[in-house]
Design a protein around this motif. Structure first.
Motif: not given
Length: 760
Positions: A71-78, A474-479, A493-495
């Motif tokens: 999903g969405i990782p921390s901004v520490e990882y790029g 660009f990612k977004w998800e709900v769980r 659910y993700f896009r």
């Protein structure tokens, strides 16, 4: 990667390239790899340029944990677009471990030993871990030239201690990976009649050194911790090849590197050829992260601030061969030195806040931050030089109040995330090899070799796309996460929408050259190759195509993924795990592209090139479910793992391409609109592409199921474990008919092996 049937096309490989793998906090990079496949002759090499990390080189032993962030990782990882894999290796312990695994295509042996000494306090200890493994694999044992051998070794040291106010830790590691394809032999080729025909030798060696230091406050205060990490790795990737080339007759070969006129070199009918591909990628990495606490009466707040820097450089000699003795008559490459390419430098800064807030019986966990990343040392002509890309990301989880269902607590957590992700181009994309265009001006090839001459006009072109940008996703998800009576359920659910993936796009230029009339040469007057002076000629113009890297690929992903884990059912000593997903992935080309027709009237060089809006793309869908039955019988020290892999359907459809071009180029590089009158023209009509509707049908592969079994038996007071596994022990893969009436037969080949683990 959350992808339905990942594309094998290089134009849609950004998802693989944008998957980052970290080992003990150190990202593994492949961005300076320039080892193109040299697949001439009987050997088809494995090329991994612009496709991410070759996971075959990563040891799977001595691992403590693996975390996969889809999903969405921390901004520490790029420097990623798709996902993050965090591997943490064991630290400390006193066990001696050994593992042997053999299956139908590979054999693996590994051994490791841990050392640990504790001080006066529990927080003071010194650790040392040593491990090594050896792997040999062959995709097809009948082909001795298609094999892979790997040797890895690791030495890791750690020291933990504390003072009155802070805890400290320091560590270092030295890792080695070697792939020894060495001399691949084939009796038919190396010891054939008349002597050997082909020899191949490949060596890959990688050494990495890493050091870490951390300080952490013993009590909660404003300053919480500081973590420092640094590493560098050097790779030595070398391919040596020798081949006896026999063509049956002399032939001419291009060899020039500077623009202008030159004569082709005459190559004999048989000769010895050598080829060296020498790559020496070097990767440097440094990272600093500081955390601070800023609590209030109702919340706990942790602020993370950090920066990281990386350097990618290739010090190899590159592609080395004798142009007068090419490794293949079809080879059109020129020697190229990799060490002449500048180093890539990337700098990132990030800031993130993690807040935990209690609102009555509700609990909110919110994490939000921004990452700024840039690439340097490219030169002013590059648009990406010094430009910062900002990746804002956020994750929120709300824990609802617990309530009773059937006498048990039911916990519900609602969460979601959103954010941007950026992956910078590789060295190969930013510094492509020079394009060479050789046009034959004089082709005089009489029977007398002393009179032969082939004159060429050479143009060189720099295919670098200085406007190439970073790929952005660009990612977004709900769980929803639910837990009840040791039963866990998670639904997501993700896009995702990445509109700037890397791809190779065709472009064209117009070139002029002379076409000399060979019939005007009087052989009787020659005492050597003919001079160009006095030979009549005509001025010719020709279109020449080349490839360059662009940001034209779009990858749209959406779907639902779920996982359910039951409590262990005592009556049958079994825990049931069900995982599955529905994935829908759409690949498309965002930009128009120049294409030549597949066939041209008269078989002559076609003078036009079409400019099409839609050139390629396809849709992939899949729905699968995996049922895992984990049965543990402690009395017998037996573990049974049975999985049922169900593929409910696979769907695919090629996106209709543009039948008519938007416009077309002539040999003078002048663009003309393509009209109905153009389509009626006998020569221009070849630009109209096939638009048969049957090519764009939706194709469905129906249900199939495989049953896998693994049996593990523990022996000698649990110091030894023996496991046998069979994949596809049973299967249900019926034949089916496609929409166009074709009968498709499916078959499955079982795969089996054994594994022995020892822990002393």
């Amino acid at each position: 990667r959350r992808e339905a049937d990942p594309s094998s096309s290089a134009n849609y490989a950004t998802s693989a390239l944008g998957t980052q793998i970290q080992v003990d906090g150190i990202p593994i990079s492949n961005d300076a790899n320039l080892q193109y496949s040299t697949s001439y002759g009987s050997i088809q090499e494995y090329a991994n340029v612009n496709r991410g990390v070759d996971t075959r080189a990563i040891s799977t032993d001595d691992i403590e944990s693996v975390e996969i962030v889809r999903g969405i990782p921390s901004v520490e990882y790029g420097d990623l677009t798709s996902g993050l894999v965090k591997v943490k290796r064991r630290e400390g312990g006193r066990d001696l471990t050994a593992r042997f695994k053999a299956d139908m295509s590979s054999k693996l042996f590994s051994v490791g030993k841990g050392f640990e000494r504790k001080g006066e306090g529990d927080a003071e200890r010194t650790t040392l871990n040593i491990n090594a493994d050896y792997l040999t694999a062959a995709s097809d044992p009948r082909n001795p030239r298609q094999s892979y051998q790997r040797l890895t070794g690791s030495v890791r040291f750690g020291r933990h201690w504390q003072g009155s106010a802070y805890r400290y830790s320091a560590g270092g590691s030295l890792d080695y990976t070697g792939s020894f394809d060495d001399k691949k032999s084939d009796q038919d080729l190396d010891n054939g009649l008349g002597g050997p025909v082909e020899r191949y030798k490949s060596n890959y060696n990688r050494t990495q050194f890493a050091a870490t230091f951390a300080v952490e406050a013993r009590h909660r205060q404003f300053f919480h911790s500081l973590d420092l990490t640094a590493s560098f790795s050097a790779e030595f990737d070398r391919i040596d090849r020798w081949r006896f080339v026999e063509t049956g007759s002399d032939f001419a070969k291009t060899w020039g590197t500077e623009p202008g006129e030159y004569d082709a070199v005459i190559i004999p009918a048989s000769y010895d050829a050598t080829l060296l591909v020498d790559g020496k990628p070097f990767y440097g990495y440094a990272k600093a992260v500081a955390t601070f606490n800023a609590d209030t009466e109702r919340s706990r707040n942790t602020l993370r601030v950090g920066a990281d820097w990386s350097m990618d450089k290739n010090y190899g000699r590159g592609l080395v061969f004798d142009v007068a003795r090419p490794f293949s008559p079809q080879m059109d490459s020129r020697p190229r030195a990799y060490d002449a390419i500048p180093a890539l430098h990337k700098l990132s800064l990030f800031l993130e806040d993690a807040t935990t807030l209690a609102l009555g019986d509700f609990r909110v966990e919110a994490t939000g931050g921004v990452r700024a990343a840039s690439m340097f040392n490219l030169g002013r002509r590059y648009t990406i030089q010094g430009k910062f890309y900002f990746d804002p990301r956020a994750n929120v989880v709300v824990a609802l109040p617990r309530f009773h269902v059937a006498g048990r607590n039911l916990s519900l957590r609602l969460g979601g995330g959103v954010g941007w992700h950026t992956k910078f181009p590789t060295m190969d994309s930013l510094y492509p090899d020079t394009e060479y265009f050789d046009f034959t001006q004089l082709n005089y090839w009489p029977a007398n070799p002393a009179l032969r001459r082939i004159n060429l006009r050479l143009y060189t072109l720099d295919p670098t796309n200085y406007d190439l940008r970073a790929a952005r996703n660009f990612k977004w998800e709900v769980r929803l996460d639910a837990g009840w009576n040791d039963n866990q359920l998670s639904v997501t659910y993700f896009r995702e929408d990445m509109t700037s993936g890397f791809r190779t796009t065709s472009d064209y230029r117009s070139f002029t050259f002379r076409d000399y009339d060979e019939t005007a040469i009087d052989m009787e007057q020659l005492d050597g190759p003919p001079s160009l002076d006095g030979i009549p000629y005509t001025e010719e113009r020709r279109l020449g195509g080349y490839s360059r890297s662009t940001n034209g690929s779009r990858t749209e992903k959406s779907g639902i993924a779920f996982a359910f884990t039951s409590q262990r059912i005592r009556a049958i000593a079994t825990r049931i795990t069900v995982t599955g997903a529905y994935f829908r992935t759409n690949y498309s080309n965002m930009h128009p592209e120049y294409l030549l027709p597949t066939s041209a009237p008269g078989g002559q060089t076609y003078p036009y090139v079409g400019y099409y809006f839609s050139t390629d793309g396809y849709l992939r869908e899949m729905c699968n479910t995996n049922f895992l039955l984990d049965t543990q019988i402690p009395r017998l020290k037996l573990i049974l793992s049975t999985s049922f892999q169900c593929m409910w359907f696979l769907g695919s459809r090629n996106t209709p391409v543009s039948a008519w071009p938007i416009s077309y180029l002539d040999e003078n590089l002048v663009s003309h609109p393509f009209t109905a009158e153009s389509a009626a023209d006998g020569l221009l009509s070849a630009l109209v592409r096939d638009s048969d509707p049957t090519l764009w049908r939706y194709v469905t592969t129906p249900f199939s199921m495989n049953v896998n079994l693994k049996i593990t038996k523990k022996l000698y007071r649990d110091k030894m474990a023996v496991a046998l596994f069979v994949n596809k022990l049973l299967d249900y893969t019926p034949d089916y008919h496609t929409s166009d009436g074709r009968h498709i037969r499916r078959e499955v080949t079982p795969y089996f092996g054994m594994e022995l683990n020892i822990k002393l």
